[in-house]
Scaffold this active site. Structure first.
Site, PDB file in Angstrom:
ATOM      1  N   GLY A  29       0.815  -1.218   0.000  1.00 60.57           N
ATOM      2  CA  GLY A  29       0.000   0.000   0.000  1.00 60.57           C
ATOM      3  C   GLY A  29       0.846   1.264   0.000  1.00 60.57           C
ATOM      4  O   GLY A  29       2.052   1.222   0.204  1.00 60.57           O
TER       5      GLY A  29
ATOM      6  N   THR B  86       5.570   0.871   6.216  1.00 60.16           N
ATOM      7  CA  THR B  86       4.241   0.508   6.674  1.00 60.16           C
ATOM      8  C   THR B  86       3.697   1.679   7.456  1.00 60.16           C
ATOM      9  O   THR B  86       4.312   2.117   8.429  1.00 60.16           O
ATOM     10  CB  THR B  86       4.236  -0.747   7.567  1.00 60.16           C
ATOM     11  OG1 THR B  86       3.092  -0.691   8.408  1.00 60.16           O
ATOM     12  CG2 THR B  86       5.459  -0.826   8.442  1.00 60.16           C
TER      13      THR B  86
ATOM     14  N   ASP C  25       1.286   1.758   9.311  1.00 61.67           N
ATOM     15  CA  ASP C  25       0.796   1.359  10.637  1.00 61.67           C
ATOM     16  C   ASP C  25       1.904   1.278  11.684  1.00 61.67           C
ATOM     17  O   ASP C  25       1.606   1.099  12.861  1.00 61.67           O
ATOM     18  CB  ASP C  25       0.095  -0.004  10.566  1.00 61.67           C
ATOM     19  CG  ASP C  25      -1.171   0.047   9.746  1.00 61.67           C
ATOM     20  OD1 ASP C  25      -1.625   1.164   9.455  1.00 61.67           O
ATOM     21  OD2 ASP C  25      -1.707  -1.029   9.409  1.00 61.67           O
TER      22      ASP C  25
ATOM     23  N   TYR D 263      -7.538   7.301   2.773  1.00 60.81           N
ATOM     24  CA  TYR D 263      -6.736   7.503   1.562  1.00 60.81           C
ATOM     25  C   TYR D 263      -6.072   8.878   1.545  1.00 60.81           C
ATOM     26  O   TYR D 263      -5.025   9.055   0.937  1.00 60.81           O
ATOM     27  CB  TYR D 263      -7.580   7.253   0.307  1.00 60.81           C
ATOM     28  CG  TYR D 263      -7.881   5.783   0.176  1.00 60.81           C
ATOM     29  CD1 TYR D 263      -6.892   4.902  -0.223  1.00 60.81           C
ATOM     30  CD2 TYR D 263      -9.125   5.270   0.503  1.00 60.81           C
ATOM     31  CE1 TYR D 263      -7.127   3.540  -0.294  1.00 60.81           C
ATOM     32  CE2 TYR D 263      -9.384   3.914   0.433  1.00 60.81           C
ATOM     33  CZ  TYR D 263      -8.382   3.049   0.026  1.00 60.81           C
ATOM     34  OH  TYR D 263      -8.614   1.710  -0.031  1.00 60.81           O
ATOM     35  N   ILE D 264      -6.683   9.824   2.249  1.00 61.65           N
ATOM     36  CA  ILE D 264      -6.055  11.151   2.346  1.00 61.65           C
ATOM     37  C   ILE D 264      -4.774  11.039   3.174  1.00 61.65           C
ATOM     38  O   ILE D 264      -3.756  11.643   2.868  1.00 61.65           O
ATOM     39  CB  ILE D 264      -7.043  12.161   2.987  1.00 61.65           C
ATOM     40  CG1 ILE D 264      -8.239  12.350   2.063  1.00 61.65           C
ATOM     41  CG2 ILE D 264      -6.362  13.496   3.286  1.00 61.65           C
ATOM     42  CD1 ILE D 264      -9.376  13.129   2.656  1.00 61.65           C
TER      43      ILE D 264
HETATM   44  P1  ATP Z   1       1.589  -2.962   3.366  1.00 60.40           P
HETATM   45  O1  ATP Z   1       0.907  -4.061   4.134  1.00 60.40           O
HETATM   46  O2  ATP Z   1       2.244  -1.950   4.227  1.00 60.40           O
HETATM   47  O3  ATP Z   1       0.723  -2.338   2.350  1.00 60.40           O
HETATM   48  P2  ATP Z   1       3.092  -5.148   2.277  1.00 60.40           P
HETATM   49  O4  ATP Z   1       4.477  -5.241   1.748  1.00 60.40           O
HETATM   50  O5  ATP Z   1       2.785  -5.979   3.471  1.00 60.40           O
HETATM   51  O6  ATP Z   1       2.815  -3.613   2.536  1.00 60.40           O
HETATM   52  P3  ATP Z   1       1.491  -6.846   0.559  1.00 60.40           P
HETATM   53  O7  ATP Z   1       0.566  -6.474  -0.545  1.00 60.40           O
HETATM   54  O8  ATP Z   1       0.977  -7.725   1.642  1.00 60.40           O
HETATM   55  O9  ATP Z   1       2.043  -5.462   1.126  1.00 60.40           O
HETATM   56  O10 ATP Z   1       2.779  -7.565  -0.064  1.00 60.40           O
HETATM   57  C1  ATP Z   1       3.607  -6.949  -1.040  1.00 60.40           C
HETATM   58  C2  ATP Z   1       3.970  -7.938  -2.127  1.00 60.40           C
HETATM   59  O11 ATP Z   1       4.620  -9.068  -1.552  1.00 60.40           O
HETATM   60  C3  ATP Z   1       2.747  -8.431  -2.882  1.00 60.40           C
HETATM   61  O12 ATP Z   1       3.034  -8.461  -4.254  1.00 60.40           O
HETATM   62  C4  ATP Z   1       2.529  -9.803  -2.273  1.00 60.40           C
HETATM   63  O13 ATP Z   1       1.852 -10.707  -3.111  1.00 60.40           O
HETATM   64  C5  ATP Z   1       3.929 -10.263  -1.962  1.00 60.40           C
HETATM   65  N1  ATP Z   1       3.913 -11.248  -0.885  1.00 60.40           N
HETATM   66  C6  ATP Z   1       3.289 -11.123   0.314  1.00 60.40           C
HETATM   67  N2  ATP Z   1       3.443 -12.237   1.065  1.00 60.40           N
HETATM   68  C7  ATP Z   1       4.182 -13.083   0.321  1.00 60.40           C
HETATM   69  C8  ATP Z   1       4.675 -14.411   0.525  1.00 60.40           C
HETATM   70  N3  ATP Z   1       4.431 -15.079   1.659  1.00 60.40           N
HETATM   71  N4  ATP Z   1       5.386 -14.972  -0.469  1.00 60.40           N
HETATM   72  C9  ATP Z   1       5.634 -14.304  -1.617  1.00 60.40           C
HETATM   73  N5  ATP Z   1       5.196 -13.059  -1.888  1.00 60.40           N
HETATM   74  C10 ATP Z   1       4.481 -12.450  -0.936  1.00 60.40           C
END
Ligand code: ATP
Ligand code: MG
Length: 435
Positions: A82, A202, A204, A356-357
């Site tokens: 995100g 992140t 959060d 979103y803001i």
């Molecule tokens: P945020 O939660 O802060 O938005 P994030 O990095 O946790 O960031 P995700 O969308 O959960 O966001 O993951 C980012 C990318 O990593 C995505 O393309 C997702 O499919 C991939 N990904 C997440 N978990 C795995 C996993 N266990 N193995 C391989 N790829 C993964």
């Protein structure tokens, strides 16, 4: 912080090339410069008395010698997950440091997260240069785009090999780290020399072994703005209620920090705490008392709070496999309206959902400075051939943490800690549980 943290950072090989940065020798950081993870005298005494190791972390910073020859190195950058304020500041600072401090001029940006590595999506790969990125920090979002959803790890590594990329910077959260860990495992399996360095992103602030993530400060500032608006609305009418839903899927740091910063919040609901709606100690009854006493109230709810009331059945997941949350803000609004209708109290609810803001604004001054440091330290680590790590800010220092440690747990608000106690003192909400 637990004792079982493994803190050794892997490297691709010995560093033999003098660091080209014009720094005085004392400004370089040796690998054996470490800080103690737990700043607690009792812990230290116990470990030393029992002759057990004291857990320490490698300090980030430019190494006197580097692994990669800058003139031959090709670097990749990708942003996943995100949005969060400051991503563009990190991209900009990565490029500027690589280019100006180390003389690396082959830097590729992969578009739309992990999709950018997969040929069938057809996303272009962008050549990044100081000229290309010089203004991107004035915009929110990510200049490279992002996406969710798993992609085949072998294909990602195929692309890195095909493009001769030896160092990849991944900006993302826990999901990105999981992907990074798998990419590193595949790289190790193939025996190729490609470094993976992550910058934790992140909003959060929920990453384990990181005190503070970039964008959090901006997010709290924006959240305060929303809370102040809700408060203004609430005091403007008799029995006015300002209800604000904030980000925080599993950890309520934004809601808690914004509550402390504004001092206008009467009820702060976060994912870590269980609360009841009904009963003498429940939210509705306590809200009624507050309204009768003061004629207005402000409620802040993190998006992951109270999921027992709104959980989707069967559970739904997003493309990355994250559980989709039920809408607690809308649910609370409806329940509060229903409750006071029955009671015959003419409340006016102003519901604000600024999510979103908050995510998409450019970073504030503090986050900008912070993003710059994170990226610079990431480059120093990458150039020294360090791999499978993230840059973390912990105990007032920038340090290297193995990615596989960071994904073991999630950081959450300690409901028995001083931070949450301050929130409770500020709101006066009490337990919100009947038993
Ligand atoms: P945020 O939660 O802060 O938005 P994030 O990095 O946790 O960031 P995700 O969308 O959960 O966001 O993951 C980012 C990318 O990593 C995505 O393309 C997702 O499919 C991939 N990904 C997440 N978990 C795995 C996993 N266990 N193995 C391989 N790829 C993964
Ligand atoms: Mg995540």
């Amino acid at each position: 912080m637990t004792e079982e943290v493994s803190t050794e950072i892997e490297t691709l090989g010995p560093c033999k090339i003098p660091n080209p940065m014009p720094l005085s020798p004392s400004c370089f950081v040796e690998d054996n410069t470490r800080i103690i993870l737990r700043l607690n005298v009792d812990y230290l005494k116990a470990q030393l008395t029992q002759e057990k190791p004291v857990i320490s972390l490698e300090v980030a910073g430019p190494r006197p010698y580097i692994y990669f020859d800058p003139s031959k190195l090709k670097v990749g950058i990708v942003t996943c997950g995100g949005l969060c304020p400051g991503i563009n500041d990190v991209i900009r600072s990565l490029v500027m440091t690589l280019y100006y401090s180390y003389g690396v001029d082959r830097i590729l940006g992969f578009k739309y997260g992990l999709q950018g590595f997969i040929p069938r999506y057809g996303h272009e790969v962008i050549e990044l240069s100081p000229e290309k990125v010089k203004d991107i920090h004035s915009m929110g979002g990510t200049f490279l785009g992002t996406s969710r959803g798993h992609q085949p790890i072998e294909e990602i590594v195929d692309t890195l090999e095909r493009l001769n990329i030896n160092l990849l910077f991944m900006i993302g959260g826990d999901g990105t780290f999981r992907a990074a860990n798998k990419i590193k495992e595949e790289i190790d399996r193939r025996g190729v020399k490609i470094g993976i360095v992550c910058v934790p992103k992140t909003i959060d602030n929920d990453i384990w072994l990181v005190s503070k993530t970039f964008g959090f400060n901006t997010a709290v500032e924006m959240a305060c703005y929303a809370i102040r608006c809700a408060h203004t609305e609430a005091i403007g009418v008799p029995y006015g209620i300002g209800l604000v839903k904030l980000m925080g899927r599993h950890s309520g740091f934004i809601a808690a920090a914004a509550t402390l910063a504004t001092r206008e919040v009467n009820f702060c609901l976060i994912p870590e705490m269980d609360f009841d709606l009904e009963g003498p100690q429940g939210l509705l009854c306590k809200l009624e008392k507050r309204l009768l006493a003061r004629k207005h109230a402000v409620i802040v709810v993190a998006e992951g709070a109270g999921q027992k009331y709104v959980q989707k059945d069967p559970p739904e997941y997003d493309a990355s496999g994250n559980l989709k949350l039920g809408d607690i803000g809308k649910f609370l609004k409806e329940k509060i309206e229903e409750y006071f209708k029955q009671k015959g109290l003419p409340v006016v609810i102003r519901y604000i959902d600024p999510s979103y803001i908050i995510r998409s604004v450019p970073a504030n001054a503090e986050d900008r400075i912070f993003c710059g440091f994170l990226a610079q330290y990431a480059v120093h680590a990458g150039m020294a051939g360090k791999t499978g790590l993230m840059i973390s800010y912990l105990n007032d220092q920038f340090v290297h943490i193995p990615i596989k440690e960071a994904i073991k747990k999630r950081k959450q608000v300690n409901l028995y800690g001083r931070f949450w106690l301050s929130v409770l003192e500020s709101t006066g909400q009490g337990t919100l549980k009947n038993s």
